[in-house]
Design an enzyme around this catalytic site. Structure first.
Site, mmCIF file in Angstrom:
data_model
loop_
_atom_site.group_PDB
_atom_site.id
_atom_site.type_symbol
_atom_site.label_atom_id
_atom_site.label_comp_id
_atom_site.label_asym_id
_atom_site.label_seq_id
_atom_site.Cartn_x
_atom_site.Cartn_y
_atom_site.Cartn_z
ATOM 1 C CB SER A 3 -0.864 -0.049 1.233
ATOM 2 O OG SER A 3 -1.518 1.193 1.331
ATOM 3 C CE1 TYR A 16 -4.324 -1.859 4.923
ATOM 4 C CE2 TYR A 16 -3.485 0.309 4.732
ATOM 5 C CZ TYR A 16 -3.906 -0.882 4.305
ATOM 6 O OH TYR A 16 -4.120 -0.969 2.763
#
Length: 106
Positions: A3, A16
């Site tokens: 990401s 995350y």
């Protein structure tokens, strides 16, 4: 699948971001191991999408959606498959997200 959050911290997403940073580090270490031991024919592809319009990010609002829109899963998957099939090491979605002018410190 990594990401953009593997490179930049995002508020309220520390866990995350940490997991995505771990993926980036793992890929980098594997890449250098393969070079060190001269392993040919082993490739890695790491995908760095911005937020995708999935249930995981439901309710997330982007400050400038016309400038930085949510990524559609189908678009991400097509780019993933194209990158894997052509042995690209990195894919950024959107592709311009890591241009040098964005890397300026505030």
């Amino acid at each position: 699948m990594a990401s953009v959050a593997g490179y930049f911290g995002v508020w309220n997403l520390a866990d995350y971001c940490a997991s995505k940073f771990a993926i980036c580090g793992l890929e980098e270490a594997m890449y250098y191991d393969m070079r060190l031991y001269e392993k040919r024919g082993v490739y890695t592809t790491i995908i760095h999408p911005f937020f995708m319009s999935t249930g995981m990010f439901a309710g997330v609002e982007v400050g400038q959606p016309s400038f930085l829109p949510m990524i559609e899963p189908e678009h991400a998957m097509k780019n993933c498959m194209d990158a894997i099939l052509t042995n690209q090491r990195y894919v950024y979605l959107p592709g311009w997200i890591f241009r040098p002018f964005l890397m300026l410190k505030p």
